[in-house]
Design a protein around this motif. Structure first.
Motif, mmCIF file in Angstrom:
data_model
loop_
_atom_site.group_PDB
_atom_site.id
_atom_site.type_symbol
_atom_site.label_atom_id
_atom_site.label_comp_id
_atom_site.label_asym_id
_atom_site.label_seq_id
_atom_site.Cartn_x
_atom_site.Cartn_y
_atom_site.Cartn_z
ATOM 1 N N ASN A 97 -5.269 -7.612 -2.412
ATOM 2 C CA ASN A 97 -6.109 -7.457 -1.237
ATOM 3 C C ASN A 97 -7.578 -7.471 -1.666
ATOM 4 N N TYR A 99 -9.524 -4.327 -2.775
ATOM 5 C CA TYR A 99 -8.901 -3.394 -3.714
ATOM 6 C C TYR A 99 -8.806 -3.911 -5.144
ATOM 7 N N GLU A 115 0.318 -3.313 5.167
ATOM 8 C CA GLU A 115 -1.062 -3.779 5.299
ATOM 9 C C GLU A 115 -2.015 -2.591 5.340
ATOM 10 N N ALA A 116 -3.189 -2.772 4.749
ATOM 11 C CA ALA A 116 -4.183 -1.698 4.729
ATOM 12 C C ALA A 116 -4.646 -1.387 6.145
ATOM 13 N N ASP A 154 -6.867 5.446 7.421
ATOM 14 C CA ASP A 154 -6.054 6.566 6.980
ATOM 15 C C ASP A 154 -5.431 7.287 8.167
ATOM 16 N N TYR A 158 -0.959 -1.748 -7.246
ATOM 17 C CA TYR A 158 -1.340 -1.391 -5.879
ATOM 18 C C TYR A 158 -2.026 -2.566 -5.187
ATOM 19 N N ALA A 159 -1.859 -2.630 -3.872
ATOM 20 C CA ALA A 159 -2.489 -3.647 -3.013
ATOM 21 C C ALA A 159 -2.020 -5.055 -3.345
ATOM 22 N N PHE A 175 0.811 -1.214 0.000
ATOM 23 C CA PHE A 175 0.000 0.000 0.000
ATOM 24 C C PHE A 175 0.850 1.273 0.000
ATOM 25 N N GLU A 217 2.053 4.041 9.258
ATOM 26 C CA GLU A 217 2.462 4.703 8.025
ATOM 27 C C GLU A 217 3.724 5.529 8.258
ATOM 28 N N HIS A 223 0.382 9.765 6.289
ATOM 29 C CA HIS A 223 -0.551 9.110 5.367
ATOM 30 C C HIS A 223 -0.391 9.638 3.944
#
Length: 487
Positions: A303, A306, A96-97, A100, A369-370, A74, A105, A146
Protein backbone atom coordinates in the motif's frame (compact mmCIF):
# COMPACT_ATOMS: atom_id res chain seq x y z
CA UNK A 1 22.07 -17.40 12.60
CA UNK A 2 22.29 -16.27 16.23
CA UNK A 3 23.51 -12.74 16.77
CA UNK A 4 24.74 -11.72 20.22
CA UNK A 5 25.73 -8.31 21.47
CA UNK A 6 27.39 -7.72 24.80
CA UNK A 7 26.06 -5.25 27.28
CA UNK A 8 28.69 -4.19 29.79
CA UNK A 9 27.15 -3.60 33.17
CA UNK A 10 28.74 -0.22 33.64
CA UNK A 11 25.87 0.60 31.29
CA UNK A 12 22.85 2.21 32.91
CA UNK A 13 21.59 0.39 36.00
CA UNK A 14 17.86 0.81 36.17
CA UNK A 15 16.35 0.23 39.59
CA UNK A 16 12.77 -0.95 39.94
CA UNK A 17 10.46 0.31 42.65
CA UNK A 18 10.90 -2.82 44.76
CA UNK A 19 14.66 -3.12 44.49
CA UNK A 20 15.11 0.63 45.02
CA UNK A 21 13.23 0.49 48.29
CA UNK A 22 15.21 -2.54 49.40
CA UNK A 23 18.49 -0.87 48.55
CA UNK A 24 17.54 2.27 50.44
CA UNK A 25 16.50 0.29 53.51
CA UNK A 26 19.53 -2.03 53.38
CA UNK A 27 17.22 -5.03 53.42
CA UNK A 28 17.91 -8.13 51.29
CA UNK A 29 15.78 -8.98 48.26
CA UNK A 30 12.92 -11.37 48.99
CA UNK A 31 13.44 -14.06 46.35
CA UNK A 32 11.25 -16.72 47.93
CA UNK A 33 11.08 -19.51 45.37
CA UNK A 34 10.66 -17.22 42.37
CA UNK A 35 12.50 -18.10 39.20
CA UNK A 36 14.90 -15.28 38.34
CA UNK A 37 16.07 -14.51 34.80
CA UNK A 38 19.03 -12.32 33.94
CA UNK A 39 16.96 -9.92 31.85
CA UNK A 40 17.50 -6.90 34.09
CA UNK A 41 19.63 -5.63 36.98
CA UNK A 42 17.39 -6.85 39.79
CA UNK A 43 19.63 -9.61 41.18
CA UNK A 44 23.06 -8.58 39.89
CA UNK A 45 25.51 -6.61 42.03
CA UNK A 46 28.89 -7.17 40.38
CA UNK A 47 30.25 -8.75 37.21
CA UNK A 48 33.87 -9.68 36.61
CA UNK A 49 34.69 -10.60 33.00
CA UNK A 50 31.05 -11.54 32.47
CA UNK A 51 28.51 -9.80 30.24
CA UNK A 52 24.76 -9.84 29.93
CA UNK A 53 23.76 -11.19 26.54
CA UNK A 54 20.48 -10.72 24.71
CA UNK A 55 19.78 -13.79 22.57
CA UNK A 56 18.14 -13.65 19.16
CA UNK A 57 15.16 -15.95 18.56
CA UNK A 58 15.45 -18.50 15.74
CA UNK A 59 13.20 -18.06 12.68
CA UNK A 60 10.89 -21.09 12.43
CA UNK A 61 8.85 -19.88 9.47
CA UNK A 62 5.31 -18.75 8.72
CA UNK A 63 2.54 -20.35 10.78
CA UNK A 64 -0.53 -18.34 9.73
CA UNK A 65 -1.48 -16.41 6.60
CA UNK A 66 -4.09 -13.67 6.61
CA UNK A 67 -5.73 -15.07 3.49
CA UNK A 68 -9.47 -14.98 4.18
CA UNK A 69 -11.49 -12.21 2.50
CA UNK A 70 -12.29 -10.66 5.90
CA UNK A 71 -8.61 -10.79 6.99
CA UNK A 72 -5.92 -9.55 4.67
CA UNK A 73 -3.20 -6.96 4.29
CA UNK A 74 -3.92 -4.92 7.41
CA UNK A 75 -4.54 -7.73 9.86
CA UNK A 76 -2.62 -7.26 13.08
CA UNK A 77 -2.70 -6.45 16.79
CA UNK A 78 -2.46 -10.17 17.49
CA UNK A 79 -2.62 -12.04 20.81
CA UNK A 80 -1.75 -15.66 21.60
CA UNK A 81 -3.11 -17.37 24.71
CA UNK A 82 -2.38 -20.85 26.00
CA UNK A 83 -5.54 -22.20 27.62
CA UNK A 84 -4.77 -25.60 29.10
CA UNK A 85 -3.50 -27.71 26.22
CA UNK A 86 -4.95 -25.44 23.53
CA UNK A 87 -3.40 -22.37 21.95
CA UNK A 88 -5.77 -19.56 20.93
CA UNK A 89 -4.79 -16.78 18.54
CA UNK A 90 -6.75 -13.55 18.14
CA UNK A 91 -6.11 -10.84 15.54
CA UNK A 92 -7.71 -7.96 13.70
CA UNK A 93 -9.08 -8.77 10.28
CA UNK A 94 -9.33 -6.10 7.59
CA UNK A 95 -8.21 -6.10 3.96
CA UNK A 96 -8.17 -2.42 3.03
CA UNK A 97 -6.81 0.46 5.09
CA UNK A 98 -9.37 2.71 6.70
CA UNK A 99 -10.00 4.98 9.63
CA UNK A 100 -9.13 3.45 12.99
CA UNK A 101 -12.19 1.78 14.46
CA UNK A 102 -14.20 1.52 11.25
CA UNK A 103 -17.05 -0.98 10.90
CA UNK A 104 -15.15 -3.28 8.51
CA UNK A 105 -12.73 -4.36 11.23
CA UNK A 106 -13.43 -7.73 12.84
CA UNK A 107 -11.68 -9.91 15.41
CA UNK A 108 -10.58 -13.27 14.02
CA UNK A 109 -9.60 -16.50 15.76
CA UNK A 110 -7.32 -19.49 15.09
CA UNK A 111 -6.44 -22.46 17.29
CA UNK A 112 -3.68 -25.02 17.66
CA UNK A 113 -2.74 -28.00 19.79
CA UNK A 114 1.01 -27.33 19.55
CA UNK A 115 1.45 -23.62 18.77
CA UNK A 116 2.96 -24.56 15.40
CA UNK A 117 0.13 -25.93 13.24
CA UNK A 118 -2.91 -23.68 13.19
CA UNK A 119 -6.49 -23.99 11.94
CA UNK A 120 -9.19 -21.38 11.43
CA UNK A 121 -12.48 -22.95 12.56
CA UNK A 122 -15.79 -22.05 10.96
CA UNK A 123 -17.53 -20.71 14.05
CA UNK A 124 -20.89 -19.69 12.58
CA UNK A 125 -21.31 -16.72 14.91
CA UNK A 126 -21.36 -13.76 12.49
CA UNK A 127 -22.38 -13.35 8.86
CA UNK A 128 -19.38 -11.94 7.00
CA UNK A 129 -19.41 -11.47 3.22
CA UNK A 130 -22.68 -13.37 3.04
CA UNK A 131 -21.60 -16.46 4.98
CA UNK A 132 -21.36 -17.69 8.57
CA UNK A 133 -18.53 -20.04 7.56
CA UNK A 134 -15.82 -17.89 9.08
CA UNK A 135 -13.48 -17.60 12.04
CA UNK A 136 -14.78 -14.26 13.35
CA UNK A 137 -15.38 -14.00 17.11
CA UNK A 138 -16.32 -10.32 17.22
CA UNK A 139 -17.97 -8.09 14.61
CA UNK A 140 -20.29 -5.09 14.58
CA UNK A 141 -18.42 -3.88 17.66
CA UNK A 142 -16.45 -0.94 16.27
CA UNK A 143 -14.24 0.66 17.44
CA UNK A 144 -13.29 -2.17 19.84
CA UNK A 145 -12.43 -4.49 16.94
CA UNK A 146 -9.68 -2.11 15.84
CA UNK A 147 -7.34 -3.27 18.61
CA UNK A 148 -9.25 -5.94 20.56
CA UNK A 149 -6.77 -7.41 23.05
CA UNK A 150 -7.90 -10.37 25.21
CA UNK A 151 -6.28 -12.19 28.12
CA UNK A 152 -6.95 -15.29 30.20
CA UNK A 153 -7.84 -14.01 33.67
CA UNK A 154 -5.61 -15.63 36.33
CA UNK A 155 -7.53 -13.94 39.14
CA UNK A 156 -8.60 -16.84 41.43
CA UNK A 157 -11.86 -14.98 42.10
CA UNK A 158 -12.74 -14.59 38.41
CA UNK A 159 -16.17 -15.92 37.49
CA UNK A 160 -16.35 -18.90 35.12
CA UNK A 161 -18.37 -16.81 32.67
CA UNK A 162 -15.55 -14.21 32.67
CA UNK A 163 -12.46 -16.43 32.35
CA UNK A 164 -11.41 -14.29 29.41
CA UNK A 165 -11.40 -10.51 29.44
CA UNK A 166 -10.46 -7.95 26.83
CA UNK A 167 -10.02 -4.27 26.05
CA UNK A 168 -10.67 -2.44 22.79
CA UNK A 169 -11.26 1.15 21.75
CA UNK A 170 -9.82 4.37 20.34
CA UNK A 171 -9.08 7.85 21.66
CA UNK A 172 -12.53 9.32 21.04
CA UNK A 173 -14.33 6.52 22.86
CA UNK A 174 -11.92 5.14 25.44
CA UNK A 175 -11.44 1.45 26.22
CA UNK A 176 -14.43 -0.87 26.33
CA UNK A 177 -14.36 -3.98 28.50
CA UNK A 178 -15.47 -7.41 27.28
CA UNK A 179 -15.78 -10.82 28.98
CA UNK A 180 -16.10 -14.40 27.73
CA UNK A 181 -16.27 -17.92 29.15
CA UNK A 182 -14.44 -19.55 26.24
CA UNK A 183 -12.64 -16.77 24.35
CA UNK A 184 -15.01 -17.24 21.40
CA UNK A 185 -18.34 -15.80 22.52
CA UNK A 186 -17.84 -12.26 23.83
CA UNK A 187 -20.08 -9.84 25.73
CA UNK A 188 -19.51 -6.14 26.38
CA UNK A 189 -19.46 -5.43 30.13
CA UNK A 190 -21.23 -2.08 29.79
CA UNK A 191 -22.21 0.32 27.03
CA UNK A 192 -19.77 3.05 28.10
CA UNK A 193 -15.99 2.82 28.14
CA UNK A 194 -14.43 1.80 31.46
CA UNK A 195 -11.27 3.85 30.88
CA UNK A 196 -10.89 7.08 28.91
CA UNK A 197 -7.62 8.85 29.77
CA UNK A 198 -5.29 7.96 26.92
CA UNK A 199 -4.67 8.03 23.20
CA UNK A 200 -5.15 4.26 22.69
CA UNK A 201 -4.05 4.25 19.01
CA UNK A 202 -2.29 0.90 19.48
CA UNK A 203 -2.83 -2.46 21.15
CA UNK A 204 -3.67 -1.67 24.78
CA UNK A 205 -2.84 -4.70 26.92
CA UNK A 206 -4.19 -5.81 30.29
CA UNK A 207 -3.77 -8.81 32.61
CA UNK A 208 -4.24 -10.00 36.17
CA UNK A 209 -0.95 -9.60 38.01
CA UNK A 210 -0.21 -12.45 40.42
CA UNK A 211 2.59 -10.45 42.03
CA UNK A 212 0.61 -7.22 42.44
CA UNK A 213 -2.79 -8.88 43.04
CA UNK A 214 -4.63 -6.48 40.75
CA UNK A 215 -5.45 -5.89 37.11
CA UNK A 216 -2.85 -3.90 35.22
CA UNK A 217 -3.19 -2.17 31.86
CA UNK A 218 -0.34 -0.79 29.73
CA UNK A 219 -1.72 1.54 27.09
CA UNK A 220 -0.68 4.03 24.42
CA UNK A 221 0.08 7.59 25.29
CA UNK A 222 2.73 9.95 23.91
CA UNK A 223 5.79 11.21 25.74
CA UNK A 224 4.91 14.93 25.74
CA UNK A 225 1.81 16.97 26.36
CA UNK A 226 -0.12 15.00 28.95
CA UNK A 227 -1.95 11.70 28.45
CA UNK A 228 -4.28 12.57 25.58
CA UNK A 229 -2.17 14.53 23.09
CA UNK A 230 -0.27 13.22 20.08
CA UNK A 231 3.01 14.90 20.88
CA UNK A 232 6.60 13.68 21.16
CA UNK A 233 7.28 9.93 21.02
CA UNK A 234 4.76 7.10 20.99
CA UNK A 235 5.01 5.77 24.51
CA UNK A 236 3.31 3.79 27.29
CA UNK A 237 1.34 4.59 30.43
CA UNK A 238 -0.08 2.34 33.11
CA UNK A 239 -3.25 2.07 35.18
CA UNK A 240 -4.48 -0.53 37.70
CA UNK A 241 -7.79 -1.89 38.91
CA UNK A 242 -9.18 -4.33 41.47
CA UNK A 243 -12.34 -5.17 39.50
CA UNK A 244 -11.52 -4.44 35.80
CA UNK A 245 -14.14 -1.68 35.83
CA UNK A 246 -12.75 1.10 38.00
CA UNK A 247 -9.21 2.19 37.13
CA UNK A 248 -6.64 4.42 38.77
CA UNK A 249 -5.29 7.66 37.35
CA UNK A 250 -2.66 6.99 34.67
CA UNK A 251 1.06 6.96 35.37
CA UNK A 252 3.60 7.42 32.58
CA UNK A 253 6.18 4.69 32.17
CA UNK A 254 9.82 5.76 32.20
CA UNK A 255 12.88 4.15 30.64
CA UNK A 256 15.81 5.06 32.84
CA UNK A 257 18.55 7.08 31.17
CA UNK A 258 18.01 5.53 27.76
CA UNK A 259 17.02 7.49 24.65
CA UNK A 260 13.35 7.46 23.74
CA UNK A 261 12.06 5.36 20.88
CA UNK A 262 8.69 5.36 19.18
CA UNK A 263 7.18 2.29 20.85
CA UNK A 264 4.25 1.42 18.64
CA UNK A 265 3.21 -1.57 20.74
CA UNK A 266 4.43 -2.48 24.22
CA UNK A 267 3.12 -6.09 24.52
CA UNK A 268 3.76 -6.17 28.26
CA UNK A 269 2.74 -9.42 29.96
CA UNK A 270 3.92 -11.66 32.82
CA UNK A 271 6.40 -14.36 31.85
CA UNK A 272 4.61 -17.63 32.56
CA UNK A 273 7.59 -19.20 34.38
CA UNK A 274 8.35 -16.06 36.42
CA UNK A 275 5.14 -13.98 36.65
CA UNK A 276 6.80 -11.32 38.82
CA UNK A 277 8.74 -10.33 35.67
CA UNK A 278 6.71 -8.63 32.96
CA UNK A 279 8.25 -9.06 29.52
CA UNK A 280 7.65 -6.26 27.02
CA UNK A 281 8.48 -7.53 23.54
CA UNK A 282 7.27 -4.50 21.67
CA UNK A 283 7.48 -2.86 18.27
CA UNK A 284 9.97 -0.04 17.72
CA UNK A 285 8.72 2.27 14.97
CA UNK A 286 11.17 4.37 12.95
CA UNK A 287 9.12 7.06 11.18
CA UNK A 288 10.40 8.29 7.81
CA UNK A 289 13.26 5.78 7.86
CA UNK A 290 12.59 4.60 4.33
CA UNK A 291 14.24 1.56 2.77
CA UNK A 292 12.09 0.80 -0.32
CA UNK A 293 11.96 2.96 -3.42
CA UNK A 294 8.60 3.75 -5.00
CA UNK A 295 9.34 1.22 -7.74
CA UNK A 296 10.22 -1.53 -5.26
CA UNK A 297 7.08 -0.88 -3.25
CA UNK A 298 4.94 -1.05 -6.37
CA UNK A 299 6.53 -4.36 -7.39
CA UNK A 300 5.68 -5.83 -3.96
CA UNK A 301 2.15 -4.41 -4.11
CA UNK A 302 2.66 -2.56 -0.81
CA UNK A 303 0.00 0.00 0.00
CA UNK A 304 1.52 3.39 -1.02
CA UNK A 305 0.96 4.85 2.47
CA UNK A 306 2.84 2.08 4.25
CA UNK A 307 6.41 1.75 3.04
CA UNK A 308 8.15 4.96 4.07
CA UNK A 309 8.97 3.81 7.61
CA UNK A 310 10.42 0.64 9.14
CA UNK A 311 10.16 -1.27 12.42
CA UNK A 312 11.72 -4.04 14.48
CA UNK A 313 11.05 -5.89 17.75
CA UNK A 314 12.63 -4.76 21.03
CA UNK A 315 12.95 -6.34 24.48
CA UNK A 316 12.18 -4.59 27.78
CA UNK A 317 11.08 -5.71 31.22
CA UNK A 318 9.34 -4.30 34.26
CA UNK A 319 8.40 -5.66 37.69
CA UNK A 320 5.49 -3.34 38.31
CA UNK A 321 5.67 0.35 39.06
CA UNK A 322 6.45 2.97 36.45
CA UNK A 323 9.88 1.91 35.16
CA UNK A 324 10.83 -0.20 32.17
CA UNK A 325 14.32 -1.71 32.23
CA UNK A 326 16.05 -1.29 28.87
CA UNK A 327 19.33 -3.04 29.59
CA UNK A 328 19.25 -4.11 25.94
CA UNK A 329 18.78 -1.29 23.45
CA UNK A 330 19.61 -3.38 20.39
CA UNK A 331 16.97 -5.14 18.34
CA UNK A 332 15.55 -8.38 19.74
CA UNK A 333 14.25 -9.58 16.36
CA UNK A 334 15.59 -7.86 13.27
CA UNK A 335 13.58 -7.63 10.06
CA UNK A 336 14.28 -10.66 7.87
CA UNK A 337 16.04 -10.65 4.49
CA UNK A 338 13.72 -9.33 1.78
CA UNK A 339 12.34 -5.87 1.08
CA UNK A 340 8.85 -7.01 2.09
CA UNK A 341 10.07 -6.96 5.70
CA UNK A 342 11.21 -3.32 5.58
CA UNK A 343 7.83 -1.60 5.34
CA UNK A 344 5.80 0.45 7.80
CA UNK A 345 4.31 -1.39 10.77
CA UNK A 346 5.75 -4.76 9.92
CA UNK A 347 7.70 -6.93 12.41
CA UNK A 348 5.20 -6.25 15.20
CA UNK A 349 5.35 -8.90 17.95
CA UNK A 350 2.26 -10.83 18.92
CA UNK A 351 1.23 -10.37 22.57
CA UNK A 352 2.49 -13.12 24.91
CA UNK A 353 5.21 -15.77 24.88
CA UNK A 354 4.18 -19.43 25.07
CA UNK A 355 5.90 -22.78 25.63
CA UNK A 356 5.84 -25.04 22.58
CA UNK A 357 8.05 -27.95 23.72
CA UNK A 358 9.64 -29.12 26.98
CA UNK A 359 12.75 -27.07 26.17
CA UNK A 360 11.42 -24.33 23.87
CA UNK A 361 9.30 -21.20 23.94
CA UNK A 362 7.88 -19.33 20.99
CA UNK A 363 7.54 -15.67 20.09
CA UNK A 364 5.30 -14.70 17.16
CA UNK A 365 5.64 -11.72 14.84
CA UNK A 366 3.31 -10.06 12.30
CA UNK A 367 5.20 -9.58 9.04
CA UNK A 368 4.69 -8.24 5.49
CA UNK A 369 2.18 -5.64 6.67
CA UNK A 370 0.10 -3.77 4.07
CA UNK A 371 0.82 -6.47 1.50
CA UNK A 372 -1.17 -9.42 0.10
CA UNK A 373 1.39 -11.74 1.74
CA UNK A 374 0.74 -10.52 5.32
CA UNK A 375 1.28 -13.34 7.82
CA UNK A 376 2.42 -14.39 11.30
CA UNK A 377 5.81 -16.03 11.73
CA UNK A 378 7.06 -18.07 14.70
CA UNK A 379 10.44 -17.56 16.36
CA UNK A 380 11.92 -19.94 18.95
CA UNK A 381 14.21 -19.70 21.99
CA UNK A 382 15.25 -22.12 24.69
CA UNK A 383 13.07 -21.95 27.78
CA UNK A 384 14.05 -18.84 29.82
CA UNK A 385 16.53 -18.04 27.04
CA UNK A 386 15.88 -14.35 26.45
CA UNK A 387 19.15 -13.29 28.04
CA UNK A 388 22.01 -14.78 30.02
CA UNK A 389 25.10 -14.13 32.04
CA UNK A 390 27.88 -15.16 29.69
CA UNK A 391 31.60 -15.76 30.10
CA UNK A 392 34.23 -16.44 27.46
CA UNK A 393 36.95 -19.10 27.62
CA UNK A 394 38.99 -17.02 30.06
CA UNK A 395 36.13 -17.22 32.56
CA UNK A 396 34.68 -14.79 35.09
CA UNK A 397 32.34 -14.47 38.02
CA UNK A 398 29.12 -12.72 39.03
CA UNK A 399 28.04 -11.76 42.53
CA UNK A 400 24.40 -11.24 43.44
CA UNK A 401 22.86 -8.77 45.81
CA UNK A 402 21.92 -10.13 49.25
CA UNK A 403 18.63 -12.05 49.20
CA UNK A 404 16.44 -14.35 51.25
CA UNK A 405 15.07 -17.53 49.67
CA UNK A 406 12.69 -20.39 50.44
CA UNK A 407 13.55 -23.93 49.42
CA UNK A 408 15.80 -26.94 49.78
CA UNK A 409 17.66 -26.96 46.45
CA UNK A 410 19.07 -24.54 43.89
CA UNK A 411 18.06 -25.17 40.29
CA UNK A 412 19.81 -23.53 37.31
CA UNK A 413 19.16 -23.27 33.56
CA UNK A 414 22.55 -23.17 31.85
CA UNK A 415 24.76 -24.26 28.96
CA UNK A 416 28.52 -24.76 28.67
CA UNK A 417 30.99 -25.80 26.04
CA UNK A 418 32.82 -29.11 26.43
CA UNK A 419 35.67 -27.15 27.99
CA UNK A 420 33.52 -24.80 30.05
CA UNK A 421 31.74 -24.99 33.40
CA UNK A 422 29.42 -23.43 35.94
CA UNK A 423 30.26 -23.39 39.65
CA UNK A 424 28.22 -21.76 42.42
CA UNK A 425 29.45 -20.53 45.78
CA UNK A 426 27.10 -19.34 48.53
CA UNK A 427 28.21 -16.33 50.56
CA UNK A 428 26.78 -14.69 53.65
CA UNK A 429 25.36 -11.18 53.38
CA UNK A 430 28.81 -9.63 53.91
CA UNK A 431 30.34 -11.64 51.07
CA UNK A 432 32.13 -14.30 53.12
CA UNK A 433 31.95 -17.89 51.74
CA UNK A 434 29.77 -20.15 53.90
CA UNK A 435 31.53 -23.36 54.99
CA UNK A 436 30.31 -26.35 53.01
CA UNK A 437 29.19 -24.13 50.11
CA UNK A 438 32.53 -22.63 49.02
CA UNK A 439 34.10 -22.69 45.57
CA UNK A 440 36.23 -25.69 46.53
CA UNK A 441 33.11 -27.52 47.75
CA UNK A 442 31.11 -26.74 44.61
CA UNK A 443 30.48 -29.25 41.86
CA UNK A 444 31.86 -28.34 38.45
CA UNK A 445 28.75 -28.41 36.26
CA UNK A 446 29.24 -29.21 32.57
CA UNK A 447 26.47 -29.63 30.00
CA UNK A 448 23.36 -27.98 28.59
CA UNK A 449 20.18 -28.36 30.65
CA UNK A 450 16.97 -26.47 31.34
CA UNK A 451 16.92 -27.79 34.91
CA UNK A 452 19.99 -28.84 36.92
CA UNK A 453 20.27 -29.09 40.71
CA UNK A 454 23.48 -27.58 42.10
CA UNK A 455 25.45 -29.54 44.71
CA UNK A 456 28.47 -29.09 46.99
CA UNK A 457 30.51 -32.21 47.85
CA UNK A 458 27.54 -34.26 46.69
CA UNK A 459 25.12 -32.34 48.94
CA UNK A 460 22.31 -30.36 47.29
CA UNK A 461 20.44 -29.47 50.49
CA UNK A 462 20.44 -25.72 51.20
CA UNK A 463 17.47 -25.71 53.57
CA UNK A 464 19.66 -24.68 56.54
CA UNK A 465 20.25 -21.35 54.76
CA UNK A 466 16.65 -20.49 53.86
CA UNK A 467 15.33 -17.40 55.57
CA UNK A 468 18.85 -16.05 56.06
CA UNK A 469 20.40 -13.25 53.95
CA UNK A 470 22.86 -14.81 51.48
CA UNK A 471 24.53 -14.04 48.18
CA UNK A 472 25.55 -16.25 45.28
CA UNK A 473 28.92 -16.01 43.57
CA UNK A 474 28.60 -17.67 40.18
CA UNK A 475 31.71 -18.76 38.30
CA UNK A 476 31.39 -19.26 34.54
CA UNK A 477 33.82 -20.40 31.88
CA UNK A 478 32.71 -20.52 28.22
CA UNK A 479 29.17 -20.77 29.55
CA UNK A 480 25.76 -19.12 29.80
CA UNK A 481 23.50 -18.94 32.85
CA UNK A 482 19.89 -18.16 31.90
CA UNK A 483 17.95 -18.54 35.14
CA UNK A 484 18.01 -19.81 38.69
CA UNK A 485 15.39 -20.86 41.20
CA UNK A 486 15.21 -22.28 44.72
CA UNK A 487 12.86 -25.24 45.09
Amino acid sequence: MRIRKSVILCFVCVCFAQSSLLAQSGQPLQLGNNRELFVDQYLIEKLNNITQELHTPRNEGTVLKFDNPWEGNFSGYSTIIKDGTQFKLFYRGIREAGKDGNSNEVTCYAESSDGINWTKPNLGIYTIDGTTDNNVVLANAAPATHNFSPFLDKNPNAKAAERFKAFGGVDKTGLFAFVSADGIHWKKVQDSAVYKTGVFDSQNVAFWSESEQQYVCYFRTWSDGGFTQYKGFRSVSRTTSKDFIHWTAPVKMTFGKTPLDHLYTNQTSPYFRAPQIYLAIGARFMPKRQVLTDEQAKALNVNPAYFKDCSDAIFMTTRGGSVYDRTFMQSFIRPEIGLENWVSRSNYPVLNVVQTSPTELSVYVNESYAQPTAHIKRYALRLDGFASLQANFKGGDATTKPFVFKGKQLEINYSTSAAGYVRVEILDATGKPIPGYTFNDSQEIIGNEISRIVSWNGNSDVSSLQGKPVRLKIYLKDADLYALKFN
